[in-house]
Enzyme design. Structure first.
Site, PDB file in Angstrom:
ATOM      1  N   ARG A  63     -14.560  27.119   1.799  1.00 33.52           N
ATOM      2  CA  ARG A  63     -14.567  28.630   1.812  1.00 33.52           C
ATOM      3  C   ARG A  63     -15.480  29.059   3.169  1.00 33.52           C
ATOM      4  NH1 ARG A  63     -13.222  27.453  -2.848  1.00 33.52           N
ATOM      5  NH2 ARG A  63     -14.528  25.821  -2.493  1.00 33.52           N
ATOM      6  N   THR A  64     -16.822  28.578   3.116  1.00 34.54           N
ATOM      7  CA  THR A  64     -17.838  29.192   4.002  1.00 34.54           C
ATOM      8  C   THR A  64     -17.326  28.922   5.470  1.00 34.54           C
ATOM      9  OG1 THR A  64     -19.627  28.881   2.665  1.00 34.54           O
ATOM     10  CG2 THR A  64     -20.205  29.562   4.930  1.00 34.54           C
ATOM     11  N   LYS A  92     -25.588   8.388  19.088  1.00 32.55           N
ATOM     12  CA  LYS A  92     -26.332   7.772  20.041  1.00 32.55           C
ATOM     13  C   LYS A  92     -27.859   7.738  20.068  1.00 32.55           C
ATOM     14  CE  LYS A  92     -23.239   9.265  22.950  1.00 32.55           C
ATOM     15  NZ  LYS A  92     -22.744   9.558  24.371  1.00 32.55           N
ATOM     16  N   ARG A 113     -23.878  25.000   8.821  1.00 34.99           N
ATOM     17  CA  ARG A 113     -24.397  24.453   7.415  1.00 34.99           C
ATOM     18  C   ARG A 113     -25.213  23.197   7.616  1.00 34.99           C
ATOM     19  NH1 ARG A 113     -20.955  24.547   1.812  1.00 34.99           N
ATOM     20  NH2 ARG A 113     -21.623  26.870   2.383  1.00 34.99           N
ATOM     21  N   HIS A 146     -28.203  30.936   1.029  1.00 35.98           N
ATOM     22  CA  HIS A 146     -27.067  30.964   1.543  1.00 35.98           C
ATOM     23  C   HIS A 146     -26.649  32.372   1.512  1.00 35.98           C
ATOM     24  CE1 HIS A 146     -22.941  30.324   2.243  1.00 35.98           C
ATOM     25  NE2 HIS A 146     -22.533  29.666   1.141  1.00 35.98           N
TER      26      HIS A 146
HETATM   27  N1   CP Z   1     -19.103  29.340  -1.724  1.00 35.88           N
HETATM   28  C1   CP Z   1     -19.188  28.342  -0.841  1.00 35.88           C
HETATM   29  O1   CP Z   1     -20.283  28.249  -0.141  1.00 35.88           O
HETATM   30  O2   CP Z   1     -18.191  27.577  -0.836  1.00 35.88           O
HETATM   31  P1   CP Z   1     -18.013  26.091   0.023  1.00 35.88           P
HETATM   32  O3   CP Z   1     -19.106  25.330  -0.295  1.00 35.88           O
HETATM   33  O4   CP Z   1     -16.543  25.865   0.076  1.00 35.88           O
HETATM   34  O5   CP Z   1     -18.255  26.785   1.736  1.00 35.88           O
END
Ligand code: CP
Length: 331
Positions: A63-64, A92, A113, A146
């Site tokens: 999703r993110t 490397k 992320r 998050h």
């Molecule tokens: N809610 C969320 O962060 O979903 P993903 O891990 O699929 O990005």
């Protein structure tokens, strides 16, 4: 934050204030209206044309990643991506810091992320000291934060309660692995900006909220309680926010010894819940959220997921200074 109260980086939900959240919610509504016409879509597509974004996702995401990528496409941003550091020069021996500094040479925005808590802050600080700092957006940093999920959750809550007095006065029940669920931490910080909100944290003892979150909530004087109970608080809740076991952070498979079944929302539980309550989940889900609930009017998690794309359009536009151009034309 800039002099206009807008963030250069988006790193933690604690950096947002109520004014910023209201700005993003309103902007998201405007963007969604623009999306409904061809002219509106073209208008959005020109807002960030000529700019480039890097998506550096070294922890799994559906999703993110996709909602940020789609948000970039909506705004006319070109994107590049790394989703597996073994395909980059990190293989490397290049440090992650040097990799990110390299990306900053080519793009105007880095969305990342990472499994490492606090790493987005570190990268932002490092880039701020260079001649070409670019904004960093944290798309999830280990079990830590998050922040953009918290913004989409606030948007979903406020729109779900639009005809019921908004978020003020609501009881929000958060269920599951509250210790390692980063969405729980980021959203809980933001609920302090709404009047008379109560949070009920429902979890097995092993997954209770961490002391740092408890301390912050005590300091902000938000009303909250922690309980092992599941069915009793369901009846009090205006919103039930389900989460899965975050066993990717297990050291020795310790989640297996926790009885999580009591914290599964089943179809049979719906009759215990208020008729106008909402059910949310950041997704992905496992067994903790019965698929038979999906068609109940209170299930908002698919809408929540889609709201993620629209709020991320608003967040990117704001970080890149294009938000003041989002005016509501006569559609
Ligand atoms: N809610 C969320 O962060 O979903 P993903 O891990 O699929 O990005």
């Amino acid at each position: 934050m800039s002099a206009q109260g807008k963030p250069f980086h988006i790193l933690r939900s604690g950096q947002f204030d109520r004014k910023f959240l209201d700005h993003i919610c309103l902007l998201t509504d405007h963007i969604r209206r623009l999306d409904k016409s061809k002219d509106g879509l073209l208008y959005l597509n020109r807002l960030c044309q000529g700019k480039r974004a890097m998506l550096y996702f070294t922890q799994p995401s559906t999703r993110t990643f996709l909602s940020f990528q789609s948000a970039c496409q909506i705004l006319g941003l070109a994107t590049s991506e790394i989703r597996d550091s073994s395909t980059s020069s990190e293989r490397k021996g290049e440090s992650i810091e040097d990799s990110l500094r390299t990306f900053s040479s080519y793009v105007d925005l880095i969305i990342m992320r990472t499994p490492i808590p606090g790493f987005c802050d570190k990268v932002a600080q490092m880039l701020d000291e260079t001649h070409r700092p670019v904004p960093i957006i944290n798309g999830g940093s280990g079990p830590d934060e998050h922040p953009t999920q918290a913004v989409l959750d606030i948007y979903t809550l406020s729109r779900s309660f639009r005809n019921f007095g908004g978020i003020d006065g609501k009881t929000i029940m958060m269920v599951g692995d509250l210790k390692r669920g980063r969405t729980i931490r980021s959203l809980s910080y933001l609920l302090r900006y709404y009047k008379n909100v109560k949070i009920i944290f429902s979890s097995p003892d092993e997954f209770k909220i961490d002391q740092d979150l408890r301390d912050k909530l005590l300091k902000s004087q938000i009303s909250f309680e922690e309980t092992r109970a599941f069915e009793e608080p369901l009846a009090q809740a205006d919103a039930v926010y389900m989460t899965r076991v975050q066993d990717e952070y297990d050291v020795k498979g310790e989640s297996k010894s926790v009885d999580y079944h009591k914290y599964h929302l089943k179809y049979e539980h719906l009759k215990l819940m208020k008729p106008n309550s909402v059910i949310m989940h950041p997704l992905p889900r496992r067994d903790e959220l019965d698929v038979r609930i999906d068609n109940d009017a209170r299930a908002k998690y698919w809408r929540q997921e889609r709201n993620g794309m629209w709020t991320r359009v608003a967040l990117i536009a704001t970080v890149l200074g294009a938000d003041s151009n989002v005016i509501l034309p006569e559609l």
